[in-house]
Structures are given as C-alpha cells and as structure tokens.
Design a protein around this motif. Structure first.
Motif: not given
Length: 458
Positions: A185-204
């Motif tokens: 969710x941060x770097x987008x280099x693994x599934x699901x391939x997202x690179x977005x800071x808000x998405x990263x924090x929500x996922x955490x």
C-alpha cells in the motif's frame, strides 16, 4: 535424513538446552499451488502475478511446490529432520473462497489432513492466519483499506479456530504486517500494488484492529490457546552520515519496527506515527488492538541500510558498507544485529520470543553426484544461531527457532529466482532433495536435545 554433516560441526556450547523448540516455516501461497483446485478462490497474489511485469520472469503460484498434493512427502521430510514444530499458514481463499460466508469443505479438509499427518509424525502444528494472500473478493470491497475487514477477519479466525482448535493450540494472527502493508500500500511493489500514503495508514490501522479482534475470537473458541503475532524487526541504519539519510532511517524504522507491535502491546501508536494514524481511529480502537498475547513472534534476516528518497515515505533501501557480506538476494549478513534485536525485544516487550523465520537465499545447484552443497547457508545458520545463543546467555527469553524455509518456494516479486529452502525443489519434476544444510540442521537439533545442562532461559 540425519547424517554426519560434512560441513559445520555442532558444538554443545553453541546450542540452547534440550527444551528449546526447533522448527521450520512455510506459507500457503508460496508452496501449496493448486490455485484453481477444489473450490479455492483467487487471492490478491493470483491477480498480481497476472499483471505484466509485476513478478520476475512472469512467475506465479499456480503450481509452486505442489504441497497441496505432496504434503505427506513434506511431512516425512520434516520428521526426518527431527523438527519439533511446523509453522504454516492457512490460505484464506482456500477455506473461504469469497473471504466470508460459508466455508469451503474441500479446502478445510486439506488442512485437517495436514494437521493430522503432523501430529502423527510428532510435529506440533503452528497456524498463521494471514501470510499475505487476501481473498480477491475482499480486495474488491476495499481490502485492508475497508474498516469492515476487522469483522471479516474475526469471522475467518473463528472458522479456523473452531475447525482446528481441538488439535492446534499455537496461532499467530499475522505474518510481517509491516511488509505487506508497506510494500502493498505504500511502495506498490507487492500485491495489491497501491502506492498511496492514506491507503497505507488505513491498512496499518485496520490490520491492527483485525489482530485484536482475532485474538478475542481465538481466546473464546480454542481451549488452551497460545497466541501471538509475527513481526519483522530489523535495525535500520542510515546509509550515510548525511542529515537526510539519518532522518530517513529513523522514519523508516517507525513504520518497519513499531507500527504494529507498539500499538498491539502498549495501546498507542508511537509519537512519530500518532498524528498520521489519528484520522482512522474511533473511540475504543486502541483498547481493542492491545489484547493480551502469549509470545512475540520474530522474523529477522538482516539490518536495513536506509537512504533518503522522493517516495511517499521519503526513505528507501540503500546499500550496506562495502565490507559487509551479502546473501545472493543482496541482504547484508550481520549476526550481531540479530543478537541485539533479540535483546531489545526482550527488554521492550517482556514476552517469550519465538524466532519464526530466519535463513538465507542462495544460488543453489545440484552437483554431479545429485547433491546440493550449500556451505554458505550453513555458515549463515551457524552464525545466526550462535548470535541467538549469545542473546539467550545474556538473558533474552528465546524459546524456539524456525528456519525459513523448509522448501525452496515462490519468493513473491522475485518469483522462483531465489532459493531459501533447506530442501531443494526441482520445479520441473517436483523432486525434493535435502541440501547439506538440512543435514546440518538435523544434527543441530539432535545435539540440542541430547544436552542436559541447566536451562539458560528464565
């Protein structure tokens, strides 16, 4: 399988005492294969593998090590090694093809057969609920960005706990949550391939909520449950002495080392993360996250050397100093960092520690005699188990060590280009060949069990 061990003799003073738990680890997507068999649904990694350029050589997990059909052979290998425990993960889309709703009986039955075979072989099963293969059907609903996933995960935990809790007592909620959130969710280099800071924090935050919910469910439905989570903790050193690299290393360490164990154990995010996480919290969340656990699961391979970058974290992986040796995958070999990490965890969290992944990739080849001579891996395992014993002697409450991995397997975005197993897999034929490191490990286990000196663990 035990042999004389032509490389790396085992010395008594280098080993923990006879009560120590030795094991091996794997994960579902990396070894099972059978991705379209018996009602299994797609995971986010099935989808990711189908996206061009995502995985090296276009590899996928469709067959992997075919463990789904060859588990009995693999259990026999473990029995030959003499391991006391096997940590594996349940494939969420295999037992719940759409991530929720009714269970898939063929998938559930597979794990019944595996667990029963392990117990018959005298091997304790350790179940990890989540090792990265989220059902694609749930990702379509937002995946780890959707707060509802805490309830979905709790229902999944209940299904697993009620089905297997009569025979399995050791459960981990997550494997390396820092990795699958940061890379996915941060770097987008693994599934699901997202690179977005808000998405990263929500996922955490939603992974942390899911952890707490699953702990509660497993406590209620598994009598005598012994519960924990598996965290990847590694020192984060600055690549250089520049102010930018130093700040980047500190920032990276907050996400890598503290985004999950800190709230799970202390009921709050660290000061450096608190403001970023605040928008996603609701009253009562932190109490829900900080549920009591029984042990700390550690995965450790090497320290990180971090440098400043323009990505959303402002930090990325740099290079170790020139005089630091590296594995074939480029990871630095620094056993002292492992010792120091164990001591730090012991001081910070005060829980029994189980090392649930440690090992190394190597460029393994079958020689003319049909053997795999992996002297580099033996040297690595000797150095790291030696560092672990130094930590135990210094007071760290380390109670078990599991090699990653039993088998060569699908290594995520690296595909099949990296071999971590102590058992070689010829992917064309699915033939298993124990490497020299398997014989070394078997001898190490046998020697440890023969020891009768007083325990060094408190």
């Amino acid at each position: 399988m035990a042999g004389t061990g032509s490389q790396g003799s085992v010395k008594a003073e280098e080993l923990p005492n006879s009560s120590f738990l030795w094991g091996v680890s794997t994960s579902s997507f990396q070894i099972e294969g059978a991705t379209h068999s018996d009602g299994r649904g797609d995971s986010i990694w099935d989808t990711y593998c189908r996206q061009q350029g995502r995985v090296k050589n276009g590899d996928n997990g469709d067959i992997a090590c075919d463990h789904y059909h060859r588990f009995a052979e693999d259990v026999a290998l473990m029995q030959g090694l003499g391991v006391g425990a096997y940590r594996f993960s349940i494939s969420w889309p295999r037992v719940l093809p759409r991530g929720r709703g009714g269970g898939n009986e063929p998938g559930l039955s597979f794990y019944d057969r595996l667990i029963d075979a392990l117990l018959a072989a005298g091997i304790e099963p350790w179940i990890c609920l989540y090792h990265w293969d989220l059902p694609q059907a749930l990702d379509d609903l937002g995946g780890w960005e959707n707060r509802d996933i805490a309830g979905w995960f709790a229902d999944y935990a209940a299904l697993v706990g009620r089905r297997y809790g009569d025979r399995v007592k050791r459960f981990a909620t997550f494997n390396e949550p820092c990795v699958f959130t940061l890379f996915g969710y941060g770097f987008g280099s693994n599934a699901p391939g997202i690179a977005d800071k808000a998405a990263l924090h929500r996922a955490i935050h939603h992974v942390n909520l899911s952890h707490g919910a699953a702990i509660d469910v497993l406590r209620s439905c598994v009598q005598g449950a012994s519960l924990g989570a598996i965290h990847n903790r590694q020192p984060c050193f600055a690549e250089s002495t520049s102010a930018g690299d130093v700040a980047a290393a500190l920032r990276f360490a907050e996400y890598w080392n503290d985004a999950f164990p800190h709230p799970q154990h202390f009921g709050c995010y660290t000061p450096a993360l608190a403001e970023a996480m605040e928008p996603y919290q609701q009253p009562g969340d932190m109490a829900q996250i900080a549920r009591r656990v029984d042990w700390f699961g550690l995965n450790h391979y090497s320290p990180h050397y971090i440098k400043a970058d323009s990505n959303l974290l402002g930090a990325t992986f740099g290079a170790p100093p020139d005089d630091v040796p590296r594995t074939s995958i480029g990871w630095p070999i620094v056993p002292g960092a492992f010792r120091d990490t164990l001591l730090d965890i012991d001081r910070r969290f005060g829980l029994p520690i189980y090392v649930l992944e440690n090992g190394t990739a190597a460029d393994d080849r079958i020689d003319d005699a049909g053997h795999v001579q992996d002297a580099g891996r033996i040297a690595y395992l000797q150095a790291y188990t030696g560092a672990m014993n130094e930590a135990i002697s210094a007071g760290a409450d380390v109670r078990g060590y599991f090699v990653w991995s039993l088998l060569d397997n699908f290594e995520w975005a690296s595909g099949y280009s990296q071999r971590f197993g102590i058992v070689y897999v010829d992917y064309a034929t699915q033939r298993r060949i124990p490497k020299e490191s398997a014989r070394w490990y078997s001898n190490c286990i046998a020697a440890s069990r023969r020891l009768r000196f007083p325990a060094t663990m408190r």
